[in-house]
Design a protein around this motif. Structure first.
Motif, mmCIF file in Angstrom:
data_model
loop_
_atom_site.group_PDB
_atom_site.id
_atom_site.type_symbol
_atom_site.label_atom_id
_atom_site.label_comp_id
_atom_site.label_asym_id
_atom_site.label_seq_id
_atom_site.Cartn_x
_atom_site.Cartn_y
_atom_site.Cartn_z
ATOM 1 N N ARG A 115 0.557 -1.224 0.009
ATOM 2 C CA ARG A 115 -0.121 0.027 -0.076
ATOM 3 C C ARG A 115 0.913 1.169 -0.309
ATOM 4 O O ARG A 115 1.768 1.402 0.793
ATOM 5 N N TYR A 130 1.425 5.217 0.804
ATOM 6 C CA TYR A 130 0.983 5.901 1.495
ATOM 7 C C TYR A 130 0.505 7.291 0.878
ATOM 8 O O TYR A 130 -0.174 8.023 1.341
ATOM 9 N N LYS A 184 -3.294 7.853 0.031
ATOM 10 C CA LYS A 184 -3.975 8.450 1.036
ATOM 11 C C LYS A 184 -3.714 10.136 1.339
ATOM 12 O O LYS A 184 -4.882 10.608 1.530
ATOM 13 N N ASN A 209 -5.575 11.534 -1.827
ATOM 14 C CA ASN A 209 -6.923 11.537 -1.721
ATOM 15 C C ASN A 209 -7.612 12.521 -0.595
ATOM 16 O O ASN A 209 -8.548 13.356 -0.967
ATOM 17 N N ARG A 210 -6.619 12.769 0.349
ATOM 18 C CA ARG A 210 -7.292 13.884 1.430
ATOM 19 C C ARG A 210 -7.146 15.369 0.909
ATOM 20 O O ARG A 210 -7.940 15.830 1.162
#
Length: 95
Positions: free
Chosen positions: A9, A11, A14, A17-18
């Motif tokens: 995954r 990071y 994330k 997307n935020r």
């Protein structure tokens, strides 16, 4: 889930997307601000308009003040909430 080439995954997705959601929230806020003042104050006969610096109040508050507020909000968001993310695959891994 977004994974890198090794199946782990990443990071950075994330974070991206935020930050994208923050950008959408800012755009929605900008539209709501503009809409509220443009149609809230501008929904009357032009003879009844009040003026600020020679501009109709609805235009001044929706376009001029709205622009200044959005510039300040974007500066604050970028300075305090956005983070630098390396684009290199090797440096993109968390230690």
């Amino acid at each position: 889930m977004e994974k890198d080439l090794r199946g782990k995954r990443d990071y950075r997705f994330k974070i991206a997307n935020r930050e994208a959601l923050i950008g959408v929230a800012l755009a929605l806020f900008n539209f709501l601000w503009w809409f509220a003042f443009a149609y809230g104050l501008g929904d009357e006969s032009p003879e009844n308009y009040s003026y600020v610096f020679g501009l109709p109040a609805w235009f001044f508050y929706s376009c001029v003040v709205g622009f200044v507020i959005m510039v300040l909000l974007v500066i604050i968001v970028v300075k305090f909430w956005f983070v630098d993310v390396p684009f290199d695959e090797d440096r993109g891994e968390q230690s």
